[in-house]
Design a protein around this motif. Structure first.
Motif, PDB file in Angstrom:
ATOM      1  N   GLN A  92       0.815  -1.212   0.000  1.00 14.96           N
ATOM      2  CA  GLN A  92       0.000   0.000   0.000  1.00 14.96           C
ATOM      3  C   GLN A  92       0.853   1.269   0.000  1.00 14.96           C
ATOM      4  O   GLN A  92       0.520   2.250  -0.669  1.00 14.96           O
ATOM      5  CB  GLN A  92      -0.948   0.003   1.204  1.00 14.96           C
ATOM      6  N   TYR A  93       1.957   1.240   0.751  1.00 14.22           N
ATOM      7  CA  TYR A  93       2.852   2.395   0.786  1.00 14.22           C
ATOM      8  C   TYR A  93       3.397   2.668  -0.615  1.00 14.22           C
ATOM      9  O   TYR A  93       3.399   3.802  -1.088  1.00 14.22           O
ATOM     10  CB  TYR A  93       3.993   2.118   1.770  1.00 14.22           C
ATOM     11  N   ARG A  96       1.047   4.297  -2.988  1.00 15.07           N
ATOM     12  CA  ARG A  96       0.950   5.738  -2.739  1.00 15.07           C
ATOM     13  C   ARG A  96       2.170   6.475  -3.273  1.00 15.07           C
ATOM     14  O   ARG A  96       2.054   7.610  -3.740  1.00 15.07           O
ATOM     15  CB  ARG A  96       0.736   6.008  -1.257  1.00 15.07           C
ATOM     16  N   ASN A  99       1.560   7.026  -6.871  1.00 12.20           N
ATOM     17  CA  ASN A  99       0.467   7.970  -7.145  1.00 12.20           C
ATOM     18  C   ASN A  99       0.714   9.283  -6.409  1.00 12.20           C
ATOM     19  O   ASN A  99      -0.106   9.733  -5.608  1.00 12.20           O
ATOM     20  CB  ASN A  99      -0.881   7.363  -6.725  1.00 12.20           C
ATOM     21  N   GLN A 102      -1.913  12.097  -6.180  1.00 11.79           N
ATOM     22  CA  GLN A 102      -3.039  11.868  -5.280  1.00 11.79           C
ATOM     23  C   GLN A 102      -2.620  11.922  -3.811  1.00 11.79           C
ATOM     24  O   GLN A 102      -3.327  12.473  -2.975  1.00 11.79           O
ATOM     25  CB  GLN A 102      -3.680  10.507  -5.568  1.00 11.79           C
ATOM     26  N   TYR A 103      -1.452  11.348  -3.491  1.00 12.55           N
ATOM     27  CA  TYR A 103      -1.058  11.224  -2.080  1.00 12.55           C
ATOM     28  C   TYR A 103       0.050  12.184  -1.653  1.00 12.55           C
ATOM     29  O   TYR A 103       0.253  12.388  -0.467  1.00 12.55           O
ATOM     30  CB  TYR A 103      -0.617   9.788  -1.788  1.00 12.55           C
ATOM     31  N   TYR A 108       5.280  10.319   1.029  1.00 10.34           N
ATOM     32  CA  TYR A 108       5.647   9.069   0.362  1.00 10.34           C
ATOM     33  C   TYR A 108       6.773   9.325  -0.632  1.00 10.34           C
ATOM     34  O   TYR A 108       6.577   9.289  -1.841  1.00 10.34           O
ATOM     35  CB  TYR A 108       4.413   8.473  -0.343  1.00 10.34           C
ATOM     36  N   ARG A 111      10.045   4.438  -2.771  1.00 14.29           N
ATOM     37  CA  ARG A 111       9.542   3.066  -2.683  1.00 14.29           C
ATOM     38  C   ARG A 111      10.322   2.290  -1.634  1.00 14.29           C
ATOM     39  O   ARG A 111      11.482   2.575  -1.366  1.00 14.29           O
ATOM     40  CB  ARG A 111       9.693   2.347  -4.028  1.00 14.29           C
ATOM     41  N   GLU A 136       1.271   5.878  10.489  1.00 12.79           N
ATOM     42  CA  GLU A 136      -0.179   6.042  10.403  1.00 12.79           C
ATOM     43  C   GLU A 136      -0.688   6.983  11.494  1.00 12.79           C
ATOM     44  O   GLU A 136      -1.518   7.850  11.239  1.00 12.79           O
ATOM     45  CB  GLU A 136      -0.889   4.693  10.529  1.00 12.79           C
ATOM     46  N   GLN A 141      -2.706   8.729   8.673  1.00 14.52           N
ATOM     47  CA  GLN A 141      -2.839   7.955   7.448  1.00 14.52           C
ATOM     48  C   GLN A 141      -3.421   6.591   7.789  1.00 14.52           C
ATOM     49  O   GLN A 141      -3.154   6.042   8.858  1.00 14.52           O
ATOM     50  CB  GLN A 141      -1.467   7.756   6.784  1.00 14.52           C
ATOM     51  N   LEU A 143      -3.154   3.254   5.943  1.00 12.76           N
ATOM     52  CA  LEU A 143      -2.598   2.535   4.801  1.00 12.76           C
ATOM     53  C   LEU A 143      -3.434   1.336   4.382  1.00 12.76           C
ATOM     54  O   LEU A 143      -3.524   1.027   3.208  1.00 12.76           O
ATOM     55  CB  LEU A 143      -1.170   2.073   5.111  1.00 12.76           C
TER      56      LEU A 143
END
Length: 145
Positions: A92-93, A96, A99, A102-103, A108, A111, A136, A141, A143
């Motif tokens: 999930q990280y 993000r 993207n 969006q995030y 983020y 990778r 989180e 957040q 995730l």
């Protein structure tokens, strides 16, 4: 001014997990005798290295080390439990990270390379799992929700 403070605090969050492993289908095991886990002199910096698997994880986050001391102790969770959750969190990280529009790049930035076929050992999985929990909570957040 608040935007600058947010960007600065976001930039403090850096995770570097470098894995240089082959694509062997068998699970590789970390040699714990060669693993170096240190809390550096810088506040809230934890580094884990393993030369035999050529990886390093650094957690540089204000408040992480103190927060970690308030969590369930090492040994509470099984390694397989931590590995399962870490695989989900990393997936999930990384979604993000990919993207950014969006995030956002601030929360983020990079990778995380986490190979499910590699046995990183308990300590790495414990710290990575708790980093995601801390992340989180600190940055509000979710995730996995």
């Amino acid at each position: 001014m608040k935007v600058i403070k947010y960007i600065i605090s976001s930039l403090l969050m850096i995770i570097l997990l470098v894995l240089l492993t082959d694509c062997s289908p068998t699970k590789k095991t970390a040699d714990t005798r060669k693993m170096d886990v240190t809390k550096t002199k810088e506040p809230d910096t934890i580094t884990i290295k393993n030369d035999s698997l050529n990886y390093e994880i650094k957690i540089l986050e204000v408040g992480f080390f103190g927060w970690l001391q308030t969590q369930r102790p090492r040994g509470y969770y099984s390694q397989s439990y931590l590995e399962n959750w870490n695989q989900q969190y990393v997936t999930q990280y990384n979604i993000r990270v990919n993207n950014a529009l969006q995030y956002g790049r601030n929360l983020y930035p990079r990778r995380i390379e986490y190979d499910a076929d590699t046995d990183y050992g308990y300590e790495v999985n414990y710290l990575l799992f708790h980093f995601f929990k801390f992340f989180e909570q600190k940055y509000n957040q979710n995730l996995l929700r």
